[in-house]
Structures are given as structure tokens and as C-alpha cells.
Design an enzyme around this catalytic site. Structure first.
Site, PDB file in Angstrom:
ATOM      1  N   HIS A 193      -4.923 -32.661  17.623  1.00  0.00           N
ATOM      2  CA  HIS A 193      -3.953 -33.567  17.968  1.00  0.00           C
ATOM      3  C   HIS A 193      -2.880 -32.775  18.512  1.00  0.00           C
ATOM      4  O   HIS A 193      -1.682 -33.204  18.629  1.00  0.00           O
ATOM      5  CB  HIS A 193      -3.273 -34.470  16.851  1.00  0.00           C
ATOM      6  CG  HIS A 193      -4.507 -35.575  16.311  1.00  0.00           C
ATOM      7  ND1 HIS A 193      -4.720 -36.551  17.003  1.00  0.00           N
ATOM      8  CD2 HIS A 193      -5.465 -35.247  15.346  1.00  0.00           C
ATOM      9  CE1 HIS A 193      -5.885 -37.050  16.435  1.00  0.00           C
ATOM     10  NE2 HIS A 193      -6.219 -36.370  15.299  1.00  0.00           N
ATOM     11  N   GLU A 207      -4.655  -6.321  14.916  1.00  0.00           N
ATOM     12  CA  GLU A 207      -4.137  -5.010  14.461  1.00  0.00           C
ATOM     13  C   GLU A 207      -5.410  -4.004  14.447  1.00  0.00           C
ATOM     14  O   GLU A 207      -5.056  -2.939  14.733  1.00  0.00           O
ATOM     15  CB  GLU A 207      -3.687  -5.250  13.167  1.00  0.00           C
ATOM     16  CG  GLU A 207      -2.490  -4.065  12.648  1.00  0.00           C
ATOM     17  CD  GLU A 207      -1.719  -4.216  11.414  1.00  0.00           C
ATOM     18  OE1 GLU A 207      -2.411  -4.248  10.322  1.00  0.00           O
ATOM     19  OE2 GLU A 207      -0.640  -4.585  11.330  1.00  0.00           O
ATOM     20  N   GLY A 225      -4.521  -1.658   5.090  1.00  0.00           N
ATOM     21  CA  GLY A 225      -3.874  -2.810   4.410  1.00  0.00           C
ATOM     22  C   GLY A 225      -4.685  -4.108   4.916  1.00  0.00           C
ATOM     23  O   GLY A 225      -4.639  -5.162   4.033  1.00  0.00           O
ATOM     24  N   ARG A 226      -5.351  -4.351   6.059  1.00  0.00           N
ATOM     25  CA  ARG A 226      -5.605  -5.389   6.525  1.00  0.00           C
ATOM     26  C   ARG A 226      -7.143  -5.786   5.764  1.00  0.00           C
ATOM     27  O   ARG A 226      -7.986  -6.680   5.963  1.00  0.00           O
ATOM     28  CB  ARG A 226      -5.839  -5.803   7.826  1.00  0.00           C
ATOM     29  CG  ARG A 226      -6.376  -4.497   8.712  1.00  0.00           C
ATOM     30  CD  ARG A 226      -5.931  -4.756  10.202  1.00  0.00           C
ATOM     31  NE  ARG A 226      -6.364  -3.500  10.885  1.00  0.00           N
ATOM     32  CZ  ARG A 226      -5.908  -2.598  11.118  1.00  0.00           C
ATOM     33  NH1 ARG A 226      -4.536  -2.369  10.544  1.00  0.00           N
ATOM     34  NH2 ARG A 226      -6.253  -1.398  11.689  1.00  0.00           N
ATOM     35  N   LYS A 277       9.644  -0.788  14.104  1.00  0.00           N
ATOM     36  CA  LYS A 277      10.273  -0.491  12.775  1.00  0.00           C
ATOM     37  C   LYS A 277      11.584   0.591  12.616  1.00  0.00           C
ATOM     38  O   LYS A 277      12.666   0.276  12.180  1.00  0.00           O
ATOM     39  CB  LYS A 277       9.296   0.042  11.756  1.00  0.00           C
ATOM     40  CG  LYS A 277       8.273  -0.808  11.408  1.00  0.00           C
ATOM     41  CD  LYS A 277       7.214  -0.112  10.262  1.00  0.00           C
ATOM     42  CE  LYS A 277       5.913  -0.732  10.242  1.00  0.00           C
ATOM     43  NZ  LYS A 277       5.024  -0.125   9.126  1.00  0.00           N
ATOM     44  N   LYS A 321       0.841  -1.177  -0.090  1.00  0.00           N
ATOM     45  CA  LYS A 321       0.082   0.067   0.024  1.00  0.00           C
ATOM     46  C   LYS A 321       0.772   1.229   0.133  1.00  0.00           C
ATOM     47  O   LYS A 321       0.801   2.111  -0.657  1.00  0.00           O
ATOM     48  CB  LYS A 321      -0.714  -0.011   1.296  1.00  0.00           C
ATOM     49  CG  LYS A 321      -1.544   1.060   1.387  1.00  0.00           C
ATOM     50  CD  LYS A 321      -2.624   1.147   2.566  1.00  0.00           C
ATOM     51  CE  LYS A 321      -3.517   2.387   2.719  1.00  0.00           C
ATOM     52  NZ  LYS A 321      -4.143   2.540   3.917  1.00  0.00           N
ATOM     53  N   GLU A 364      10.509  -4.983   4.548  1.00  0.00           N
ATOM     54  CA  GLU A 364      10.357  -6.169   3.895  1.00  0.00           C
ATOM     55  C   GLU A 364      10.209  -6.385   2.405  1.00  0.00           C
ATOM     56  O   GLU A 364      11.002  -7.110   1.850  1.00  0.00           O
ATOM     57  CB  GLU A 364       9.293  -7.051   4.714  1.00  0.00           C
ATOM     58  CG  GLU A 364       9.557  -7.409   6.100  1.00  0.00           C
ATOM     59  CD  GLU A 364       9.245  -6.216   7.093  1.00  0.00           C
ATOM     60  OE1 GLU A 364       9.139  -4.999   6.554  1.00  0.00           O
ATOM     61  OE2 GLU A 364       8.904  -6.770   8.315  1.00  0.00           O
TER      62      GLU A 364
END
Ligand code: F6P
Length: 550
Positions: free
Chosen positions: A411, A380, A294-295, A520, A237, A243
Site C-alpha cells: 500500500h 556496509e 560488528g554486523r 565521524k 564492540k 552514539e
């Protein structure tokens, strides 16, 4: 079971179209009363003390044979059984009062009318607009504020261009591998959805998702692809995320080192920051807008890898499913509004029962990334400790969200869900009919989903000691008829809106994420210190680790 408690449908006085009580409550909400200062909050505390904490699901079912019907809900593409939750009619009625008194309806109206409800970033929140079908534009344009009508026109222009490009890539036999480089919302949504809808993927197109700054991830993908057959999508965005920028730069270097020259054909950027993408050397860009968090961006250009996989029609079906859920959230009475009911349950469990987490168990391996996707969505969005004015809150907000697909989780950690000291509400997601399965498997899978919900509730009290299951552990069962683009769209929009509901009641900003910023900044500083060895003014632990890492 307490004699005063009545099970069954919510009280008439709490119906959203009800009389003066509703209007009074709505005006309290309009005053902006914090949720813990509303009359409903106090009433819920009293209700919890009197009946809520001793509520017994087994007794509730025995006393009210209609409980399943009364506490289940059909919503677009999703059926929800809420009956195995620690609620009765009074709980639900008081929670609906809380919703009204905390101003949920006003906040929902503010979002849908394009108000800048993300106040700390001075932005509107309009991801719902990304799935508004074109015909609605015609009808809505007169009623909607001009800004929204204009935005919607742009949304459709961009969507058409993006889907035309997706079709072009689909018909381009030379492109066999699509590498999406993005993180957080620029990775989790498209990756989760692409896995969920793999059955609909065009054969011959392989999707790779690279998110981590750990170079192993990109290196592993690059070892599998050829430059002439690969399309790199740089999904960010902001087009500043370290990253993604690091991975994009490495991918471009690799492409050029392999003799690749046609960046316009082999790289595309999905971003609101088209200038930065151009500066990076990418001319093929698909934009979106600052009002898409973003999400919440799967529905925008960030969905391009999915659109390439499932095609333009599949992507439009995804949007249509989400839109159907938007309309349900926007218009269904609160008492029969699934996102509202789920969000209220979240508040009930977090603030009155004090449960600290919720476990999500998709009984579908195709939905295996759903827990990771929902973690970002919930934590978030609602992992906030201050109200809209920045004042510290005295009550808890987002629970920890976690989970794995069933039956795998059974399990691993279901032991704790059944016999641990913490009560963890579990949300099971099951799919009735699965096209890509093998004989006998789906019945076994569904039987396990049913069995876990049943075991959590029933318990087993004849064993004693280590073999004692206390039971009375709550669960919600979400059921999709089939897993298709449309039902997935509806399921995701349902989750978006339930997060909106609890965030609105808590009076927090569900649409910013300042909490990710500090790390960051510190990482940038430490990167240069790792190179130089300069540990000046660092704490003892960071100094010690820095020295070991050099
Ligand atoms: O760091 C958090 C975050 O901003 C998320 O909200 C977002 O989804 C992710 O980073 C990626 O951001 P971008 O799409 O701008 O690269």
C-alpha cells in the site's frame, strides 16, 4: 523463448565435482583473476545480450513444466523458490563457472580456516565459530588449525558465562526492563531478532533498544523505567562509538541522580574492549573478539539482550540453526548451495542486468526489522568501490537494499515495483505456520505474498495504458515452516553467506567499513564549531547551515 536456451538443471560439465573444466577454472580462481577478466564473465555478457535481456518468465514456465522443481532449493530451515528469476539452466551454469573462476571456493575455504581475509584490518573473519556447537570442537580440534581450536574453546567459555548471566537476569524478578544501548551491528541484530522472536520472550521482561544519539530516544525510555528495576547493557564492540558512549554516560548519570549506586548489578558491557568498559566504571563485562565484525556479532555477547528474552536454550537453538546453514554453505555442491545461488543471482542482476536495488518484503510483522538489518549486512559489507589491493573497480557492487513488511509495502511502493520504469528484484520471506495469529489472518497474509510474486511475474497485458502491467519482474520466495530461534538463525546465516558470495566474486573486502569514518571525524570538528561559531575554512553551504543552527 530462444531455441538455443535450455531450461532445467545446470549442465553436468558445470557440476562442482565435474571434470577438467572445473579444475581449469579453479586454477584460474587461484591465480586471483578479477571477475570481469574471467572467461565466464565474457560468456555471461554474451549470454545476456543473446538471451538474458529478452528472457521471459512466462515463456520459460510454459516451455518447462519442471521449472519450479529445477529452480527451487531446500536448505536447512529455509525453502527457496528461485524459479521466478530471470535465469535458465545456462545462466546458472555460467554463473557457477564465474564462481569457480573468481576463486569463490578458495575464499570460502580461507574464511573457514581462519585466514586473515579482512586484510585492511589484518583480521580473520570467524563469526561462524560463534555458532559451532561444543561437540564439534572435539572432532574439529584435531583437524582445525590450533588457533581456531583455541578460539573455539574460548567461544564456549564466554558463551556459557553469558548464557548463565542471561538466566540469572531472567530469574531475577526485580529486573523488569533491559535497556540495550548500541548502534549498527550492536543494535540491529539483537533488535531485529528480539522482535522476530517476541513470541518466545519471557513475560515480565521488557526490552528497549536505544541507538540514536538523539537524546529523545534515551529520554523516552528513561521516562518509562525505574533504576532499581532496570539493567542497562552497553553494547559496543570498540567501546568508542560516540552514539553509544554518549547514551551510556547519560544513562549512568540518570541512574546515579536517581539514587542508584549498584552499577555492577545494573550495568553490563558487551565489548571487545573490556579495559575501556572497566574505565567507564562497568565491572560486569562479556567479551568477544576482533574477528567478529560488528554486523556479524548477533551470535556473540552482543546477543545478550536476546538471550535474556528467549533464554539460554532459545539462544543455543538460534546458534544451531545458523550452524546448520554454515555447514550447508561449507559443504553443499555449488549448484545446490543456497547462499551461493542467491549470491550469484545478486551478481547476475547487478552486473549483467544493471538492476540497482533489491527490495526485501518479509510477509511477517515479526520480521519487520529484517530490511534494516539486511541493509547494514549488504551495504556496509559490499558497498565498496575498490578491489582487495585498493584499485578502483570498473563494475558495480552492492545494490541498494530496501523494504518494509508485506502487506504494508503493497500500500506504499509496490505500485512502482509493478509499473515503474525500474526493474527491482523482490525477495519475499514468508512463514507457513504462525503460532501467535488470529483466525483467518495467516491465509490472507500468505495469499498476498503469493499474489504479489505472481502479479510481478504475470503482469496484466489486456488493460492497456495506465492499467497495463508489463510483468516479467523477478522475485525470490523464501519460506520458513515456522519462525523459531533455529529458523531465524538459519535465515540470517543464509543472508550473511550470500553477501559473502557476491563480495568474493567482486573481489572486495566485505568485512571492513572505512566509508563510515570520514563523517565521524567531521562530526567531531563540527560539534566544537557549533559551540564556538568558528566557520573558518568551511565550504559555503556548511558555513550557512552552521550559522542557522546556532
Ligand atoms: O560506524 C559503523 C560501525 O563501526 C559498524 O560497523 C558497527 O556495527 C557500529 O559502527 C557500531 O560499532 P561498535 O559496536 O564498535 O559501537
Amino acid at each position: 523463448m530462444n531455441a538455443e536456451r535450455s531450461d532445467g538443471p545446470p549442465r553436468a560439465s558445470s557440476a562442482p565435482t565435474g571434470g577438467s573444466a572445473t579444475h581449469e577454472a579453479a586454477s584460474v580462481g587461484a591465480l586471483g583473476l578479477r571477475c570481469d577478466r574471467t572467461p565466464a564473465w565474457a560468456a555471461l555478457q554474451a549470454h545476456h545480450a543473446k538471451a538474458g535481456k529478452s528472457f521471459d518468465l512466462r515463456e520459460a514456465f510454459a516451455a518447462h513444466p519442471q521449472r519450479f522443481a529445477d529452480f527451487s532449493q531446500d536448505a536447512p530451515h529455509v525453502f527457496a523458490d528461485l524459479s521466478k528469476n530471470l535465469i535458465d539452466a545456462q545462466t546458472q551454469s555460467l554463473l557457477l563457472d564465474l564462481a569457480r573462476q573468481s576463486g569463490l571456493e578458495e575464499r570460502r575455504a580461507a574464511m573457514f580456516s581462519g585466514e586473515k581475509i579482512n586484510a585492511t584490518e589484518n583480521r580473520a573473519v570467524m563469526h561462524f565459530l560463534l555458532r559451532d556447537p561444543a561437540p564439534a570442537l572435539v572432532g574439529r580440534a584435531q583437524a582445525a588449525p590450533e588457533s581456531i581450536a583455541n578460539e573455539l574453546a574460548q567461544v564456549h567459555q564466554t558463551l556459557d558465562a553469558m548464557l548463565a548471566y542471561a538466566e540469572q537476569v531472567r530469574s531475577d524478578g526485580a529486573i523488569t526492563d533491559i535497556v540495550n544501548m548500541g548502534i549498527g551491528g550492536s543494535d540491529l541484530g539483537p533488535q531485529m531478532a528480539a522482535l522476530a522472536l517476541d513470541e518466545f520472550r519471557l513475560p515480565g521482561k521488557r526490552l528497549h533498544f536505544v541507538s540514536n544519539i538523539d537524546g529523545q530516544e534515551l529520554a523516552t525510555v528513561l521516562a518509562q523505567v525505574k533504576p532499581q528495576n532496570t539493567l542497562f547493557l552497553v553494547a559496543s564492540k570498540t567501546f568508542t562509538t560516540t552514539e553509544t558512549m554518549t547514551n551510556a554516560a547519560s544513562a549512568k548519570r540518570w541512574f546515579e541522580a536517581q539514587g542508584g549506586t549498584d552499577i555492577a548489578r545494573h550495568f553490563a558491557a558487551l565489548t571487545t574492549n573490556v579495559t575501556a568498559a572497566n574505565d567507564f566504571g562497568i565491572s560486569t563485562t562479556f567479551g568477544f573478539w576482533d574477528w567478529v565484525g560488528g554486523r556479524y556479532s548477533l551470535w556473540s555477547a552482543i546477543g545478550l539482550p536476546l538471550a535474556i528474552a528467549i533464554g539460554a536454550q532459545g539462544f543455543r537453538d538460534l546458534l544451531a540453526g545458523a550452524h546448520a546453514m554454515d555447514e550447508h554453505f561449507r559443504s553443499a555442491p555449488l549448484a545446490h548451495n543456497l547462499p551461493v545461488r542467491l549470491g550469484l543471482l545478486d551478481v547476475w542482476y547487478r552486473n549483467f542486468h544493471g538492476f540497482t536495488s533489491r527490495s526485501i518484503a518479509p510477509y511477517s510483522s515479526a520480521l519487520r526489522r529484517l530490511p534494516a538489518y539486511l541493509q547494514q549486512l549488504e551495504m556496509e559489507s559490499n558497498g565498496k568501490r575498490v578491489d582487495l589491493e585498493g584499485n578502483a573497480l570498473p563494475f558495480a557492487t552492492a545494490p541498494v537494499l530496501w523494504g518494509e513488511p508485506g502487506t504494508n509495502g503493497q500500500h506504499a511502493y509496490f505500485q512502482m515495483l509493478h509499473q515503474g520504469t525500474e526493474v527491482v528484484p523482490v525477495e519475499l520471506v514468508a512463514v507457513k505456520r504462525v503460532a501467535r495469529s488470529l483466525p483467518g489472518h495467516n491465509d490472507k497474509l500468505l495469499a498476498n505474498a503469493l499474489a504479489q510474486a505472481q502479479a510481478l511475474m504475470q503482469g496484466k497485458t489486456d488493460g492497456g495504458g495506465h492499467k497495463h502491467f508489463p510483468g516479467n519482474r523477478p522475485s525470490t520466495f523464501l519460506l520458513l515452516e515456522t519462525l523459531t530461534p533455529a529458523s531465524l538463525g538459519a535465515l540470517i546465516a543464509l543472508q550473511e553467506h550470500r553477501v559473502f558470495v557476491s563480495g568474493a566474486i567482486w573481489g572486495i573486502n566485505s568485512f571492513d567499513q572505512w566509508g563510515v569514518e570520514l563523517g565521524k571525524v567531521l562530526a567531531k570538528d563540527l560539534e566544537s564549531r557549533l559551540a564556538s561559531g568558528d566557520a573558518a575554512a568551511l565550504d559555503g553551504s556548511t558555513t550557512g547551515l552552521l550559522q542557522r543552527l546556532r
